[in-house]
Design a protein around this motif. Structure first.
Motif, mmCIF file in Angstrom:
data_model
loop_
_atom_site.group_PDB
_atom_site.id
_atom_site.type_symbol
_atom_site.label_atom_id
_atom_site.label_comp_id
_atom_site.label_asym_id
_atom_site.label_seq_id
_atom_site.Cartn_x
_atom_site.Cartn_y
_atom_site.Cartn_z
ATOM 1 N N TRP A 176 2.347 8.348 8.733
ATOM 2 C CA TRP A 176 3.620 8.262 9.440
ATOM 3 C C TRP A 176 4.295 9.625 9.457
ATOM 4 C CZ3 TRP A 176 7.929 9.705 6.655
ATOM 5 C CH2 TRP A 176 7.824 9.681 5.264
ATOM 6 N N ILE A 177 5.242 9.776 10.347
ATOM 7 C CA ILE A 177 5.998 11.032 10.399
ATOM 8 C C ILE A 177 7.347 10.804 11.061
ATOM 9 C CG2 ILE A 177 5.252 11.887 12.660
ATOM 10 C CD1 ILE A 177 4.789 14.630 11.060
ATOM 11 N N ALA A 178 8.309 11.627 10.670
ATOM 12 C CA ALA A 178 9.617 11.665 11.328
ATOM 13 C C ALA A 178 9.825 13.085 11.843
ATOM 14 C CB ALA A 178 10.728 11.279 10.361
ATOM 15 N N ILE A 179 9.917 13.251 13.155
ATOM 16 C CA ILE A 179 10.211 14.556 13.738
ATOM 17 C C ILE A 179 11.730 14.717 13.704
ATOM 18 C CG2 ILE A 179 10.053 15.972 15.797
ATOM 19 C CD1 ILE A 179 7.247 15.206 15.547
ATOM 20 N N THR A 180 12.194 15.735 12.995
ATOM 21 C CA THR A 180 13.628 15.887 12.756
ATOM 22 C C THR A 180 14.136 17.201 13.346
ATOM 23 O OG1 THR A 180 13.104 16.794 10.561
ATOM 24 C CG2 THR A 180 13.655 14.452 10.679
ATOM 25 N N ASP A 181 14.009 17.336 14.655
ATOM 26 C CA ASP A 181 14.570 18.523 15.293
ATOM 27 C C ASP A 181 16.083 18.531 15.135
ATOM 28 O OD1 ASP A 181 12.376 20.031 16.327
ATOM 29 O OD2 ASP A 181 12.030 18.453 17.809
ATOM 30 N N HIS A 182 16.644 19.728 15.021
ATOM 31 C CA HIS A 182 18.087 19.863 14.838
ATOM 32 C C HIS A 182 18.829 19.276 16.037
ATOM 33 C CE1 HIS A 182 17.247 22.465 11.473
ATOM 34 N NE2 HIS A 182 16.615 23.335 12.236
ATOM 35 N N SER A 183 19.846 18.479 15.748
ATOM 36 C CA SER A 183 20.622 17.895 16.847
ATOM 37 C C SER A 183 21.479 18.942 17.550
ATOM 38 C CB SER A 183 21.500 16.751 16.322
ATOM 39 O OG SER A 183 22.370 17.182 15.297
ATOM 40 N N ASP A 184 21.871 20.007 16.854
ATOM 41 C CA ASP A 184 22.661 21.077 17.477
ATOM 42 C C ASP A 184 21.784 21.894 18.410
ATOM 43 O OD1 ASP A 184 24.911 22.046 14.757
ATOM 44 O OD2 ASP A 184 24.581 20.147 15.756
ATOM 45 N N GLY A 185 22.098 21.868 19.692
ATOM 46 C CA GLY A 185 21.351 22.678 20.647
ATOM 47 C C GLY A 185 19.913 22.252 20.828
ATOM 48 N N ALA A 186 19.607 20.990 20.560
ATOM 49 C CA ALA A 186 18.225 20.522 20.648
ATOM 50 C C ALA A 186 17.666 20.769 22.044
ATOM 51 C CB ALA A 186 18.148 19.036 20.305
ATOM 52 N N GLY A 187 16.517 21.384 22.109
ATOM 53 C CA GLY A 187 15.822 21.595 23.367
ATOM 54 C C GLY A 187 16.309 22.750 24.206
ATOM 55 N N VAL A 188 17.435 23.387 23.833
ATOM 56 C CA VAL A 188 17.991 24.443 24.671
ATOM 57 C C VAL A 188 17.075 25.662 24.711
ATOM 58 C CG1 VAL A 188 19.926 26.001 25.039
ATOM 59 C CG2 VAL A 188 20.356 23.663 24.276
ATOM 60 N N ILE A 189 16.635 26.119 23.551
ATOM 61 C CA ILE A 189 15.768 27.304 23.516
ATOM 62 C C ILE A 189 14.483 27.061 24.291
ATOM 63 C CG2 ILE A 189 14.311 28.674 21.985
ATOM 64 C CD1 ILE A 189 17.126 29.667 22.013
ATOM 65 N N THR A 190 13.922 25.874 24.159
ATOM 66 C CA THR A 190 12.716 25.538 24.905
ATOM 67 C C THR A 190 12.969 25.615 26.401
ATOM 68 O OG1 THR A 190 11.947 24.092 23.138
ATOM 69 C CG2 THR A 190 10.997 23.737 25.311
ATOM 70 N N ALA A 191 14.131 25.076 26.826
ATOM 71 C CA ALA A 191 14.476 25.118 28.249
ATOM 72 C C ALA A 191 14.664 26.553 28.729
ATOM 73 C CB ALA A 191 15.747 24.303 28.497
ATOM 74 N N VAL A 192 15.267 27.396 27.889
ATOM 75 C CA VAL A 192 15.464 28.806 28.240
ATOM 76 C C VAL A 192 14.118 29.513 28.376
ATOM 77 C CG1 VAL A 192 16.391 31.013 27.451
ATOM 78 C CG2 VAL A 192 17.757 28.934 27.203
ATOM 79 N N ILE A 193 13.254 29.326 27.405
ATOM 80 C CA ILE A 193 11.936 29.966 27.429
ATOM 81 C C ILE A 193 11.142 29.524 28.655
ATOM 82 C CG2 ILE A 193 9.712 30.096 26.238
ATOM 83 C CD1 ILE A 193 11.334 29.819 23.605
ATOM 84 N N ASP A 194 11.198 28.208 28.958
ATOM 85 C CA ASP A 194 10.405 27.668 30.063
ATOM 86 C C ASP A 194 11.015 27.937 31.431
ATOM 87 O OD1 ASP A 194 8.675 26.708 28.199
ATOM 88 O OD2 ASP A 194 9.283 24.611 28.362
ATOM 89 N N ASN A 241 0.850 -1.188 0.000
ATOM 90 C CA ASN A 241 0.000 0.000 0.000
ATOM 91 C C ASN A 241 0.887 1.240 0.000
ATOM 92 O OD1 ASN A 241 -2.413 -1.561 0.380
ATOM 93 N ND2 ASN A 241 -1.884 -1.731 2.553
ATOM 94 N N VAL A 242 0.315 2.352 -0.429
ATOM 95 C CA VAL A 242 1.055 3.606 -0.317
ATOM 96 C C VAL A 242 0.679 4.264 1.004
ATOM 97 C CG1 VAL A 242 -0.671 4.963 -1.628
ATOM 98 C CG2 VAL A 242 1.716 5.760 -1.450
ATOM 99 N N TYR A 243 1.700 4.626 1.760
ATOM 100 C CA TYR A 243 1.521 5.290 3.046
ATOM 101 C C TYR A 243 2.133 6.687 2.962
ATOM 102 C CZ TYR A 243 0.357 0.629 4.780
ATOM 103 O OH TYR A 243 -0.228 -0.604 4.971
ATOM 104 N N TRP A 244 1.360 7.687 3.412
ATOM 105 C CA TRP A 244 1.753 9.082 3.254
ATOM 106 C C TRP A 244 2.305 9.660 4.539
ATOM 107 C CZ3 TRP A 244 2.360 11.394 -1.226
ATOM 108 C CH2 TRP A 244 1.708 10.871 -2.346
ATOM 109 N N GLY A 245 3.405 10.393 4.406
ATOM 110 C CA GLY A 245 3.994 10.998 5.577
ATOM 111 C C GLY A 245 4.987 12.096 5.245
ATOM 112 N N ASP A 246 5.621 12.575 6.289
ATOM 113 C CA ASP A 246 6.561 13.696 6.209
ATOM 114 C C ASP A 246 7.828 13.281 6.942
ATOM 115 O OD1 ASP A 246 7.903 16.105 6.262
ATOM 116 O OD2 ASP A 246 6.297 17.240 7.229
ATOM 117 N N GLN A 247 8.955 13.267 6.228
ATOM 118 C CA GLN A 247 10.216 12.872 6.848
ATOM 119 C C GLN A 247 11.047 14.077 7.284
ATOM 120 O OE1 GLN A 247 13.270 13.553 4.974
ATOM 121 N NE2 GLN A 247 11.909 14.588 3.534
ATOM 122 N N HIS A 248 10.398 15.254 7.434
ATOM 123 C CA HIS A 248 11.164 16.459 7.742
ATOM 124 C C HIS A 248 10.280 17.484 8.450
ATOM 125 C CE1 HIS A 248 14.291 19.556 6.060
ATOM 126 N NE2 HIS A 248 14.183 19.587 7.379
#
Length: 631
Positions: free
Chosen positions: A101-119, A48-55
């Motif tokens: 399907w989906i692939a969450i591709t957050d940047h590995s450089d500094g991942a989560g830092v801005i979120t931690a700063v904001i929170d 079957n064809v399955y639709w998603g986003d790899q980015h």
């Protein structure tokens, strides 16, 4: 985008996006998800064809969180599977149809830092500089923008706050990310891949980014932290890291490069990274780990360029060709090594010289959205950044600022999604299909496209009820190889496309062929092989087909499916086949004109746009190639 290399862009985007973003915390509670047992997973041997986003990026990417995105991975996953969420600009957002399907591709450089700063995460607040950043980000406006400027200055002096490059903090974010992804992965129903984006901007904004997709689950993914460009900006080092990961963990990875059009000539250069001659070993590494290329997304389509394909009337499609990611202007020579079709041709040359083809790419698509919202629908387009979420102003905002001129908001594209032909909707099945390149890229519509090649098909096969079975039995699907042509026989192909029920009819199907001649020169040719309204249109002496027409009413953002066809299929044999020439064939399916997202905005917000803004679009799909290899 790499934090330390692209902060100028982040700062610019921050200034234009701090207007109405959520103030709520980014930390999300992850619910329990009932898993499907293996016996409940539907399996179709004919696929079957399955639709998603790899980015896709969430608030955990520095350049997304810094410019207003507040939804993290959980919100992105909820949205992808069809749930309604509240966007960064406090609007209700929901897909018309969920993804498979989906692939969450957050940047590995500094991942989560801005979120931690904001929170104001206590894990980072011990640093007085970060604590001040938090206060200034809370204040917003000029103070928030000043945070970005301070980071620019600190980066240039190698004086970033330690948390931005801290491996321990990065590891903790990675483990949290995997836990969230695992809880939303439902084999047989919805696939959530473990993934990240490695974000090299070598030389100052030259895009060499790769999305790294994992076949396996948490027991494999948690064993090693993602590679960052703090370690290296050389893609060859990424491939070596991937080889080391597989050796140490027993897992499997693939990397998907994208936006060669923003690499200023580096993405597909035919030498090693340092400019030395390309070796067979390096070509083999790239061939093994980079089997797919993202051919279309919001920052432009990089199939081909009018300079490279002057005889292709569809080459000038959603082109971004002014410069790289940080505004360095592009020269004409750079375009030679930035686009997929030219890379596929150069790969034939390199294979002849080295015995390995480093550019043997299947084709996929992704949104590269930085809003946590994976949308590629023209009438439900949520933009790339928080500032480009639906509003009356987004069409004219300055998306990027090049010395040669602005890339405006309207030049962002509502693209795209990937179709994967797999036996079941599981990580393993989908990843294996990606690995064998049984994939195709769409600018958004979910048209159903099949493409088989071999030497034993008959014209009657395409009309047979079991033509898909015959396609697999007698040849190979998209992404495959054929070789050893029988004497006096050309390759034959079974090609079919069915329209997306919610989108436009089909204009035509084309086969794009590339080949290497006896003198070592490459060529390309486009064949119109089947088209809609066949009773009204025919090929001219040069093989060109008249335009299908245009039914779009731009005053209402509507169109009529009174032209084109709902389904196109054909048996086709290469009329110019030379069995001694290495070659490839891929299919391009083109829709009739429909309203572009800009036109939907014009009608929705009752605004006027300048004449240079496109009102219509001919959506399309690109299959992975089938390669022919001589004896």
């Amino acid at each position: 985008m790499k934090l330390t290399k692209l902060i100028p862009l982040v700062a610019f985007l921050f200034l234009i996006s701090c207007k109405n973003t959520q103030k709520e915390k980014s930390v999300e509670e992850t619910p329990s998800v009932e898993m499907s047992s293996e016996s409940e997973i539907p399996v179709n041997p004919l696929r079957n064809v399955y639709w998603g986003d790899q980015h896709l990026h969430t608030a955990w990417s520095a350049d997304a969180g810094a410019v207003g995105t507040r939804l993290g991975p959980e919100g992105a996953l909820r949205f992808a599977r069809g749930e309604e969420v509240i966007s960064a600009t406090n609007q209700k957002a929901k897909l018309h149809r969920p993804l498979d399907w989906i692939a969450i591709t957050d940047h590995s450089d500094g991942a989560g830092v801005i979120t931690a700063v904001i929170d104001g995460d206590e894990a980072v607040m011990d640093d007085p500089v970060v604590a001040q950043y938090h206060a200034d980000m809370e204040a917003g406006g000029e103070k928030a923008a000043a945070v970005m400027m301070d980071l620019i200055n600190r980066q240039s002096n190698n004086n970033l706050p330690p948390v931005f490059t801290d491996p321990a903090f990065a590891k903790s974010v990675w483990l949290k990310n995997i836990d969230i992804v695992e809880k939303f992965n439902e084999p047989g129903k919805f696939t959530a891949f473990i993934a990240y984006e490695w974000t090299s901007n070598f030389g100052g904004g030259n895009n060499l980014h790769r999305n790294v997709i994992y076949r396996d689950g948490s027991e494999i993914g948690k064993q090693m932290s993602p590679m960052t460009t703090f370690e290296s900006e050389n893609p060859e080092d990424l491939w070596k890291w991937m080889a080391n990961f597989e050796e140490k963990t027993g897992g499997s990875l693939l990397a998907i490069p994208h936006n060669g059009n923003l690499s200023n000539g580096l993405m597909f250069k035919t030498t090693a990274f340092d400019g030395s001659p390309l070796t067979k070993e390096l070509a083999a590494l790239r061939n093994k780990y980079e089997v797919l290329y993202e051919v279309t997304q919001g920052k432009g389509t990089s199939e081909t360029h009018p300079i490279l394909s002057p005889n292709d009337e569809f080459a000038n499609f959603e082109i971004w060709d002014k410069g790289n990611l940080v505004m360095v202007p592009k020269t004409k020579e750079m375009i030679e090594t930035e686009y997929a079709r030219k890379a596929l041709k150069d790969g034939l040359k390199l294979e002849k010289a080295l015995g390995v083809n480093p550019f043997k790419y299947g084709l996929v698509s992704g949104t590269d959205s930085h809003t946590s919202l994976s949308t590629a629908e023209e009438d439900n387009y949520w933009g790339k950044y928080a500032s480009s979420e639906p509003s009356p102003e987004r069409w004219d905002e300055k998306a990027l600022d090049f010395p040669s001129g602005f890339v405006r908001g309207w030049q962002l594209g509502a693209s795209g999604y990937t179709g994967v032909w797999a036996e079941s909707n599981t990580r393993e099945s989908l990843w294996d299909a990606m690995k064998r390149k049984e994939t195709y890229a769409s600018t958004g519509p979910r048209m159903t496209v099949r493409f088989f090649g071999g030497f034993n098909y008959k014209a009657s096969d395409i009309d047979a009820p079991d033509y898909v079975s015959k396609g697999y039995q007698k040849g190979v699907p998209m992404g495959g190889d054929i070789s050893d042509a029988p004497k006096d026989k050309a390759p034959t192909f079974l090609i079919s496309a069915v329209k997306d029920p919610t989108s436009g009819n089909l204009d035509r199907i084309q086969v794009i062929k590339g080949w290497l001649d006896d003198e070592g020169n490459t060529h390309e040719k486009i064949f119109n092989v089947v088209w809609g309204d066949a009773d009204k249109r025919s090929l001219d002496a040069n093989g060109k087909l008249p335009p299908v027409g245009n039914t779009v009413d731009v005053t209402k953002a509507t169109w009529e499916n009174s032209i084109g066809d709902t389904e196109l299929k054909t048996f086709w044999s290469d009329p110019e086949f030379d069995p001694t020439h290495k070659s490839f064939y891929y299919v391009r399916v083109i829709e009739i004109p429909t309203p572009r997202w800009t036109t939907f905005d014009m009608v929705k917000y009752k605004i006027e746009m300048t004449d240079d803004v496109p009102r219509t679009i001919q959506e399309r799909a690109y299959t992975s190639p089938i390669w022919y290899n001589p004896n």
